[in-house]
Motif scaffolding. Structure first.
Motif, PDB file in Angstrom:
ATOM      1  N   SER A  54       0.836  -1.212   0.000  1.00  0.00           N
ATOM      2  CA  SER A  54       0.000   0.000   0.000  1.00  0.00           C
ATOM      3  C   SER A  54       0.865   1.255   0.000  1.00  0.00           C
ATOM      4  O   SER A  54       0.609   2.206  -0.746  1.00  0.00           O
ATOM      5  CB  SER A  54      -0.925  -0.005   1.216  1.00  0.00           C
ATOM      6  N   SER A 104      -2.941   8.202  -5.980  1.00  0.00           N
ATOM      7  CA  SER A 104      -2.263   7.004  -5.474  1.00  0.00           C
ATOM      8  C   SER A 104      -2.565   6.771  -3.991  1.00  0.00           C
ATOM      9  O   SER A 104      -2.734   5.627  -3.564  1.00  0.00           O
ATOM     10  CB  SER A 104      -0.755   7.122  -5.697  1.00  0.00           C
ATOM     11  N   ILE A 107      -6.057   5.178  -3.432  1.00  0.00           N
ATOM     12  CA  ILE A 107      -6.058   3.733  -3.729  1.00  0.00           C
ATOM     13  C   ILE A 107      -5.368   2.967  -2.603  1.00  0.00           C
ATOM     14  O   ILE A 107      -5.841   1.920  -2.157  1.00  0.00           O
ATOM     15  CB  ILE A 107      -5.378   3.457  -5.076  1.00  0.00           C
TER      16      ILE A 107
END
Length: 519
Positions: A54, A104, A107
């Motif tokens: 992540s 980014s 997400i």
């Protein structure tokens, strides 16, 4: 700033911070060692929803999106020069980076919380956060950490602008002093809340915090239980306690004292002559005119009934422990980066070590002396008719100690004040949040946390590229290493200000990557 290299450094650092702390306790302990547990941890941390993937997606993904955005804009043949200038005026390089990081980070936030959220907190899979006993979002601590760091970066940016505008050296020094004082105030407020929760709501703090404070303070858990009983009414002066009948009587026996000195039914509720008569009947000397639990018990056997001796003894004990705690922090970095310089001139490092140890020693001893000042030395003697259910309650001597101990941060230098304030603030904020909000699994709570996570992380990543000098402490070191591969703990001014970075990313209207594009 190659996105691929950024991805490699991010994943390597992230996986080491998340995987090793989870695996080492299991591998070291033969009782806890289990192939099923090890496989479960590996599966969790190496999966696309793990912390390492992540964070890599958030950081390297933002760099990649930003680079593609800029390359595409300047290679688009249909984009005329006039149109190109118009787009440049609409979005600056910093704004483009922010929107790229926003995509980014959103997400990454979704991945990080998607499978972790329903699970109880059992293993700390997210670095710099420690699981608490309650169920809730396991990413909340990390979100609060990012929020505090993002706010600090914006604050430092504002102050830096003020510094650049301040031509007079005197004005610049005033601004720096105000910044250090602000850090001290924030640390004081955060520590006051954390210490109060340590006594009365320890479930709001990480278990490691509670264990560390207990060890450093050298307190008997029975004293803490009695204080909690005073707050909830299960242990009160002047009444027998059915729930904690032998709580302090056993402690008095362990200290070779009359067990009745630990029984709330026999202890004086007020000070004055009434208290002196009760102490005479119980055979206790040295506590004339004041009531409550005798200092011999409160001090847990240290220095007897001498409040000053107790504070001094705890200051010395804490100083020795603090030397062991801070020695690696102050000695290892220069020993690894510049051992010759450390051997040639060790005085600055040693002075810094002694300063940090003195801070922690003052933190502990000032708390104890403030407690004794309220319940024994001064305040209780001035107001003998006020009940000791108040003096020893949550708004009495303990509250005074919580307010006083944080002022010891004044011993530390300005830079250290900021780092320590940033460390304790997220924990203090969490300790202030309502239980209902922390334990909530509603869509609204999840959405708010993801929004704060996304905006905070995107803001920090954008600052790391365009204004890295305003980052401090952990965030500055981590992101400098990730973005450039350099360690800037001792070369702060060289972090992200090198010429190669300025060529690749600039706030000017020209192409941020134009000079590095192939012909």
């Amino acid at each position: 700033m190659d996105p691929l290299r950024v991805a490699v450094r991010t994943y390597t650092l992230s996986i080491s911070l998340s995987l090793l702390p989870a695996l080492i306790p299991i591998l070291v302990s033969s009782k806890a060692r289990s192939t099923k547990k090890i496989w479960g941890i590996l599966k969790r941390e190496l999966s696309p929803t793990g912390f390492a993937f992540s964070m890599t997606l958030a950081i390297a993904g933002g760099r990649a999106i930003d680079a593609m955005w800029k390359v595409g804009a300047y290679r688009d043949k249909s984009c005329t020069p006039d149109r190109s200038k118009y787009l440049s005026r609409q979005l600056s390089a910093r704004e483009q980076s922010f929107f790229a990081n926003l995509i980014s980070s959103s997400i990454a936030g979704f991945l990080l919380t998607s499978t972790h959220y329903p699970r109880p907190l059992s293993v700390a899979s997210i670095p710099y956060t420690v699981p608490t006993p309650r169920r809730g979002s396991p990413t909340l601590d990390f979100t609060l950490l990012l929020l505090v760091r993002a706010i600090d970066a914006h604050t430092q940016s504002f102050l830096q602008d003020k510094l650049s505008e301040a031509k007079a050296a005197k004005r610049r020094s005033v601004i720096r002093r105000v910044t250090a004082d602000l850090d001290a105030v924030l640390f004081w407020l955060a520590c006051s809340r954390i210490m109060w929760c340590f006594f009365y709501q320890p479930e709001r703090l990480p278990r490691s915090y509670v264990k560390w404070i207990t060890s450093l303070a050298d307190m008997d858990s029975r004293i803490i239980t009695a204080l909690q009983g005073l707050r909830d009414g299960t242990w009160k002066y002047g009444f027998p306690s059915s729930k904690h009948n032998t709580l302090l009587t056993s402690m008095a026996s362990d200290l070779n004292l009359n067990p009745m000195l630990g029984d709330p039914k026999y202890l004086p509720v007020h000070g004055g002559t009434e208290a002196s008569e009760i102490w005479s009947k119980l055979g206790l000397t040295g506590r004339q005119g004041v009531g409550g639990i005798p200092c011999d018990i409160v001090h847990c056997g240290i220095a007897g009934n001498s409040c000053t001796g107790n504070a001094l003894q705890r200051a010395l004990n804490s100083f020795r422990k603090a030397l062991l705690i801070y020695a690696p922090v102050h000695l290892l970095p220069p020993l690894l980066s510049n051992p010759r310089g450390l051997l040639t001139d060790p005085i600055p490092v040693l002075l810094s070590l002694l300063r940090s140890a003195s801070f922690l020693s003052a933190f502990v001893s000032s708390f104890w002396f403030a407690v004794c000042s309220v319940r024994t030395l001064f305040v209780a003697r001035l107001f003998p008719r006020i009940s000791y259910n108040f003096f020893d309650g949550p708004h009495g001597c303990i509250l005074a100690g919580c307010f006083v101990c944080g002022t010891s941060i004044a011993i530390e230098k300005g830079q250290r004040r900021g780092e320590m304030a940033l460390y304790v603030l997220p924990r203090a904020i969490r300790a202030c949040l309502p239980d209902r909000l922390i334990a909530s699994k509603s869509l609204t709570a999840i959405t708010i946390e993801r929004l704060v996570f996304t905006l905070s992380l995107a803001s920090i990543l954008t600052t790391a590229v365009h204004q890295p000098e305003v980052l401090r402490g952990l965030s500055r070191w981590t992101l400098t290493y990730i973005m450039t591969g350099k360690n800037t703990r001792y070369q702060r001014q060289k972090s992200l200000n090198s010429k190669d970075i300025e060529v690749v990313f600039t706030d000017k209207g020209d192409s941020p990557v134009a000079e590095n594009l192939p012909a």
